[in-house]
Design a protein around this motif. Sequence first.
Motif, mmCIF file in Angstrom:
data_model
loop_
_atom_site.group_PDB
_atom_site.id
_atom_site.type_symbol
_atom_site.label_atom_id
_atom_site.label_comp_id
_atom_site.label_asym_id
_atom_site.label_seq_id
_atom_site.Cartn_x
_atom_site.Cartn_y
_atom_site.Cartn_z
ATOM 1 N N TYR A 213 7.835 1.341 0.571
ATOM 2 C CA TYR A 213 8.048 2.023 -0.703
ATOM 3 C C TYR A 213 9.383 1.619 -1.330
ATOM 4 O O TYR A 213 9.449 1.327 -2.537
ATOM 5 C CB TYR A 213 7.994 3.550 -0.571
ATOM 6 C CG TYR A 213 8.089 4.184 -1.935
ATOM 7 C CD1 TYR A 213 6.955 4.362 -2.709
ATOM 8 C CD2 TYR A 213 9.333 4.489 -2.502
ATOM 9 C CE1 TYR A 213 7.035 4.846 -3.998
ATOM 10 C CE2 TYR A 213 9.430 4.981 -3.795
ATOM 11 C CZ TYR A 213 8.271 5.152 -4.537
ATOM 12 O OH TYR A 213 8.370 5.602 -5.822
ATOM 13 N N ARG B 124 -4.377 10.985 -2.215
ATOM 14 C CA ARG B 124 -5.171 11.109 -0.995
ATOM 15 C C ARG B 124 -4.254 11.544 0.140
ATOM 16 O O ARG B 124 -3.513 10.733 0.709
ATOM 17 C CB ARG B 124 -5.833 9.778 -0.652
ATOM 18 C CG ARG B 124 -6.967 9.391 -1.592
ATOM 19 C CD ARG B 124 -7.503 8.018 -1.288
ATOM 20 N NE ARG B 124 -8.709 7.725 -2.058
ATOM 21 C CZ ARG B 124 -9.101 6.494 -2.366
ATOM 22 N NH1 ARG B 124 -8.401 5.458 -1.973
ATOM 23 N NH2 ARG B 124 -10.209 6.307 -3.062
ATOM 24 N N HIS C 207 -4.715 7.520 -7.275
ATOM 25 C CA HIS C 207 -5.493 8.315 -6.336
ATOM 26 C C HIS C 207 -4.535 9.101 -5.462
ATOM 27 O O HIS C 207 -3.671 8.520 -4.795
ATOM 28 C CB HIS C 207 -6.342 7.404 -5.431
ATOM 29 C CG HIS C 207 -7.769 7.327 -5.833
ATOM 30 N ND1 HIS C 207 -8.324 6.197 -6.412
ATOM 31 C CD2 HIS C 207 -8.774 8.228 -5.757
ATOM 32 C CE1 HIS C 207 -9.604 6.404 -6.661
ATOM 33 N NE2 HIS C 207 -9.907 7.634 -6.272
ATOM 34 N N THR D 271 -4.124 1.550 -8.435
ATOM 35 C CA THR D 271 -5.011 0.412 -8.661
ATOM 36 C C THR D 271 -4.909 0.012 -10.122
ATOM 37 O O THR D 271 -5.033 0.864 -11.016
ATOM 38 C CB THR D 271 -6.462 0.767 -8.332
ATOM 39 O OG1 THR D 271 -6.542 1.295 -7.004
ATOM 40 C CG2 THR D 271 -7.357 -0.457 -8.441
ATOM 41 N N SER E 114 0.850 -1.183 0.000
ATOM 42 C CA SER E 114 0.000 0.000 0.000
ATOM 43 C C SER E 114 0.888 1.236 0.000
ATOM 44 O O SER E 114 1.831 1.337 0.788
ATOM 45 C CB SER E 114 -0.891 0.017 1.240
ATOM 46 O OG SER E 114 -1.559 1.272 1.338
ATOM 47 N N TYR E 115 0.571 2.162 -0.909
ATOM 48 C CA TYR E 115 1.297 3.433 -0.942
ATOM 49 C C TYR E 115 0.557 4.516 -0.164
ATOM 50 O O TYR E 115 0.963 5.680 -0.200
ATOM 51 C CB TYR E 115 1.498 3.873 -2.388
ATOM 52 C CG TYR E 115 2.315 2.910 -3.217
ATOM 53 C CD1 TYR E 115 3.680 2.784 -3.015
ATOM 54 C CD2 TYR E 115 1.713 2.119 -4.198
ATOM 55 C CE1 TYR E 115 4.434 1.893 -3.769
ATOM 56 C CE2 TYR E 115 2.456 1.224 -4.962
ATOM 57 C CZ TYR E 115 3.820 1.118 -4.737
ATOM 58 O OH TYR E 115 4.557 0.238 -5.474
ATOM 59 N N ALA E 116 -0.510 4.132 0.527
ATOM 60 C CA ALA E 116 -1.322 5.106 1.252
ATOM 61 C C ALA E 116 -0.522 5.954 2.236
ATOM 62 O O ALA E 116 -0.778 7.157 2.364
ATOM 63 C CB ALA E 116 -2.477 4.401 1.963
ATOM 64 N N ASP F 82 -8.444 14.424 -2.376
ATOM 65 C CA ASP F 82 -8.850 13.101 -2.869
ATOM 66 C C ASP F 82 -9.163 13.240 -4.350
ATOM 67 O O ASP F 82 -10.273 13.575 -4.752
ATOM 68 C CB ASP F 82 -10.059 12.587 -2.099
ATOM 69 C CG ASP F 82 -10.388 11.127 -2.421
ATOM 70 O OD1 ASP F 82 -9.819 10.594 -3.395
ATOM 71 O OD2 ASP F 82 -11.218 10.540 -1.710
ATOM 72 N N GLN G 245 -2.350 6.154 -3.860
ATOM 73 C CA GLN G 245 -2.618 4.732 -4.043
ATOM 74 C C GLN G 245 -2.732 4.435 -5.524
ATOM 75 O O GLN G 245 -3.174 5.285 -6.304
ATOM 76 C CB GLN G 245 -3.898 4.322 -3.317
ATOM 77 C CG GLN G 245 -4.105 2.821 -3.216
ATOM 78 C CD GLN G 245 -2.941 2.094 -2.551
ATOM 79 O OE1 GLN G 245 -1.934 1.787 -3.212
ATOM 80 N NE2 GLN G 245 -3.044 1.851 -1.268
ATOM 81 N N HIS H 287 7.117 2.767 -6.933
ATOM 82 C CA HIS H 287 6.104 2.832 -8.005
ATOM 83 C C HIS H 287 6.652 3.501 -9.254
ATOM 84 O O HIS H 287 5.993 3.497 -10.293
ATOM 85 C CB HIS H 287 4.864 3.579 -7.519
ATOM 86 C CG HIS H 287 4.933 5.064 -7.649
ATOM 87 N ND1 HIS H 287 5.877 5.828 -6.991
ATOM 88 C CD2 HIS H 287 4.168 5.944 -8.379
ATOM 89 C CE1 HIS H 287 5.697 7.098 -7.307
ATOM 90 N NE2 HIS H 287 4.676 7.205 -8.142
#
Length: 254
Positions: free
Chosen positions: A231, A178, A176, A162, A153-155, A183, A160, A236
């Motif tokens: 990370y 966020r 996304h 997908t 998860s990159y939250a 958002d 993020q 990413h």
Amino acid sequence: MSSQFDALPGTYDDFTTTPFRRFLETPSVLGAIGDLHGASVLDLGCGSGAYTRLVRQQGAARVTGMDVSPGMITHARARETVEPLGVDYLLGGDLPDALAGAFDLVLGVYVLPYARNRAELGRLCATAARALRPGGRFVTLPVHPGYRPGTVSYAPYGFQLTAAAPPTDGSPVLLHLRFGGHDRAVTARYWSKSALEKALSDTGFVEPRWTDPRVYEPGIAAHGSAYWHDYLAHPHTVIVDCRKADCRNPESGG
């Protein structure tokens, strides 16, 4: 022409203040670029102008930002009016003839991921090549060819991703953003290493170097090494640094 990015300038500018950008991505990009003093730089797909302004502040002599999003360019020009740095901004995807061969460096942060097909990927690389003098550099950040959906998860880093698994050339990746009350979502595209290298080679680039971004010491001091672990294990994006072949030099690969 409207763009999916027209409503995002404020979000993009605010994203520069996140730990991910401050301590990992931005210093990694600047480290890859190196000394900019006296250089002429085109920021291709400049967005809100965050990197465009930063490049100028790092000592580049001439800096131009270029983007297809009217909203982004309007925002960047407004920032230039309020905080003048001597940066020019161009709206559109076609480089003016007067700027062909005018740049020492083309920076393309997250521009190649918005090529929807191989033809568009090739056109973006060709635009970068056309802008550069022989021997000039193209430094760009695509979606990491090793990206695999759902791995981490990159939250915690403010975004993020997908996508369908496994991703294939040209497949959509939903980004996304966020963080801090923002958002927003945009659709990017995944490209494999072989597809990216072919697009670069076909447009006259040689000697591509692939480097994962890294976290810099102030980020470890501020957030601890555990914060960055996921990370760094599965970045990413990747920094690709390549050179436009100099056809006048038979050893250049051109």
